[in-house]
Structure formats: structure tokens, C-alpha cells
Write a protein that holds these residues in place. Sequence first.
Motif, mmCIF file in Angstrom:
data_model
loop_
_atom_site.group_PDB
_atom_site.id
_atom_site.type_symbol
_atom_site.label_atom_id
_atom_site.label_comp_id
_atom_site.label_asym_id
_atom_site.label_seq_id
_atom_site.Cartn_x
_atom_site.Cartn_y
_atom_site.Cartn_z
ATOM 1 N N MET A 69 0.842 -1.147 0.000
ATOM 2 C CA MET A 69 0.000 0.000 0.000
ATOM 3 C C MET A 69 0.907 1.234 0.000
ATOM 4 S SD MET A 69 -2.318 1.106 3.237
ATOM 5 C CE MET A 69 -0.935 0.933 4.312
ATOM 6 N N ARG A 70 0.516 2.239 -0.739
ATOM 7 C CA ARG A 70 1.295 3.478 -0.778
ATOM 8 C C ARG A 70 1.178 4.230 0.541
ATOM 9 N NH1 ARG A 70 -0.186 5.652 -6.855
ATOM 10 N NH2 ARG A 70 0.758 3.857 -7.893
ATOM 11 N N GLU A 71 2.274 4.815 0.965
ATOM 12 C CA GLU A 71 2.269 5.531 2.245
ATOM 13 C C GLU A 71 1.282 6.694 2.247
ATOM 14 O OE1 GLU A 71 5.888 7.565 3.305
ATOM 15 O OE2 GLU A 71 6.261 8.128 1.237
ATOM 16 N N THR A 72 0.916 7.197 1.084
ATOM 17 C CA THR A 72 0.005 8.337 0.988
ATOM 18 C C THR A 72 -1.468 7.922 1.012
ATOM 19 O OG1 THR A 72 0.175 8.215 -1.421
ATOM 20 C CG2 THR A 72 1.669 9.733 -0.290
ATOM 21 N N ASN A 73 -1.757 6.626 1.038
ATOM 22 C CA ASN A 73 -3.128 6.141 0.981
ATOM 23 C C ASN A 73 -3.676 5.893 2.391
ATOM 24 O OD1 ASN A 73 -5.560 4.987 0.362
ATOM 25 N ND2 ASN A 73 -4.747 3.636 -1.218
ATOM 26 N N SER A 74 -4.038 6.965 3.072
ATOM 27 C CA SER A 74 -4.506 6.852 4.461
ATOM 28 C C SER A 74 -5.854 6.141 4.573
ATOM 29 C CB SER A 74 -4.586 8.234 5.105
ATOM 30 O OG SER A 74 -5.463 9.063 4.376
ATOM 31 N N HIS A 75 -6.701 6.251 3.557
ATOM 32 C CA HIS A 75 -8.002 5.560 3.589
ATOM 33 C C HIS A 75 -7.812 4.043 3.587
ATOM 34 C CE1 HIS A 75 -10.299 9.230 3.135
ATOM 35 N NE2 HIS A 75 -9.516 9.578 2.130
ATOM 36 N N ALA A 76 -6.919 3.557 2.737
ATOM 37 C CA ALA A 76 -6.647 2.114 2.681
ATOM 38 C C ALA A 76 -6.047 1.636 3.993
ATOM 39 C CB ALA A 76 -5.713 1.793 1.523
ATOM 40 N N ARG A 77 -5.153 2.437 4.549
ATOM 41 C CA ARG A 77 -4.511 2.054 5.813
ATOM 42 C C ARG A 77 -5.541 1.889 6.929
ATOM 43 N NH1 ARG A 77 0.906 2.966 7.463
ATOM 44 N NH2 ARG A 77 1.105 2.395 9.628
ATOM 45 N N ARG A 78 -6.462 2.838 7.036
ATOM 46 C CA ARG A 78 -7.510 2.741 8.066
ATOM 47 C C ARG A 78 -8.385 1.515 7.847
ATOM 48 N NH1 ARG A 78 -7.573 8.364 7.505
ATOM 49 N NH2 ARG A 78 -9.372 8.299 6.126
ATOM 50 N N LEU A 79 -8.697 1.205 6.589
ATOM 51 C CA LEU A 79 -9.517 0.030 6.296
ATOM 52 C C LEU A 79 -8.780 -1.254 6.690
ATOM 53 C CD1 LEU A 79 -12.149 -1.066 5.086
ATOM 54 C CD2 LEU A 79 -10.958 -1.185 2.887
ATOM 55 N N TYR A 80 -7.522 -1.360 6.318
ATOM 56 C CA TYR A 80 -6.730 -2.528 6.710
ATOM 57 C C TYR A 80 -6.702 -2.677 8.227
ATOM 58 C CZ TYR A 80 -4.658 -3.701 2.150
ATOM 59 O OH TYR A 80 -4.444 -4.110 0.859
ATOM 60 N N GLU A 81 -6.433 -1.585 8.932
ATOM 61 C CA GLU A 81 -6.348 -1.640 10.388
ATOM 62 C C GLU A 81 -7.690 -2.003 11.013
ATOM 63 O OE1 GLU A 81 -4.651 2.186 11.228
ATOM 64 O OE2 GLU A 81 -2.598 1.458 10.899
ATOM 65 N N LYS A 82 -8.779 -1.558 10.422
ATOM 66 C CA LYS A 82 -10.120 -1.890 10.919
ATOM 67 C C LYS A 82 -10.345 -3.394 10.925
ATOM 68 C CE LYS A 82 -14.990 -1.199 9.831
ATOM 69 N NZ LYS A 82 -15.942 -0.515 8.941
ATOM 70 N N PHE A 83 -9.765 -4.091 9.952
ATOM 71 C CA PHE A 83 -9.949 -5.529 9.844
ATOM 72 C C PHE A 83 -8.787 -6.333 10.429
ATOM 73 C CE2 PHE A 83 -13.052 -3.947 6.844
ATOM 74 C CZ PHE A 83 -14.149 -4.709 7.213
ATOM 75 N N GLY A 84 -7.989 -5.679 11.280
ATOM 76 C CA GLY A 84 -6.990 -6.392 12.050
ATOM 77 C C GLY A 84 -5.607 -6.488 11.444
ATOM 78 N N PHE A 85 -5.369 -5.828 10.319
ATOM 79 C CA PHE A 85 -4.033 -5.847 9.725
ATOM 80 C C PHE A 85 -3.099 -4.948 10.526
ATOM 81 C CE2 PHE A 85 -6.484 -7.518 6.300
ATOM 82 C CZ PHE A 85 -5.625 -8.208 5.471
ATOM 83 N N VAL A 86 -1.839 -5.296 10.537
ATOM 84 C CA VAL A 86 -0.817 -4.488 11.203
ATOM 85 C C VAL A 86 0.301 -4.189 10.209
ATOM 86 C CG1 VAL A 86 -1.279 -5.362 13.523
ATOM 87 C CG2 VAL A 86 0.368 -6.541 12.074
ATOM 88 N N GLU A 87 0.976 -3.081 10.434
ATOM 89 C CA GLU A 87 2.105 -2.739 9.557
ATOM 90 C C GLU A 87 3.249 -3.703 9.826
ATOM 91 O OE1 GLU A 87 5.321 0.794 8.847
ATOM 92 O OE2 GLU A 87 3.281 1.389 9.392
ATOM 93 N N GLU A 88 3.738 -4.300 8.763
ATOM 94 C CA GLU A 88 4.830 -5.257 8.903
ATOM 95 C C GLU A 88 6.161 -4.678 8.425
ATOM 96 O OE1 GLU A 88 4.901 -9.966 8.559
ATOM 97 O OE2 GLU A 88 4.550 -8.965 6.648
#
Length: 58
Positions: A1-20
Motif C-alpha cells: 500500500m502506498r504511504e500516501t493512501n490513508s483511507h486504505a490504511r484505516r480500512l486494513y487496520e479496521k480488519f486487524g491488519f498491522v504494519e509489517e
Amino acid sequence: MRETNSHARRLYEKFGFVEEGCLQKRILLPDNPFIADITMAWFALNLRKLPYHPIHQF
């Protein structure tokens, strides 16, 4: 995911994803300098943090 895509990041985190990881200067946009590529991972241990639980608990 691109670092500038804050919407995608929030969606991933909502479903339990973590930054690796963060791969610096991996993506070159036509009108910008290089940006980072953020890798996200999902682990079964994060299942209880989901807003809904898709697997029945026994």
C-alpha cells in the motif's frame, strides 16, 4: 500500500491488519518523488479485534 493512501490504511487496520514493514522510495509517481510502500499483514491472533467475528468460537 502506498504511504500516501490513508483511507486504505484505516480500512486494513479496521480488519486487524498491522504494519509489517516499510520499503522506502519504492514507488515513483509521475508528479512526485519516490514514496514508500507499506506492507501490511494479518494474523489469526488478531481475529478477536474484528468488528464482527467470521469464525465461530468453540
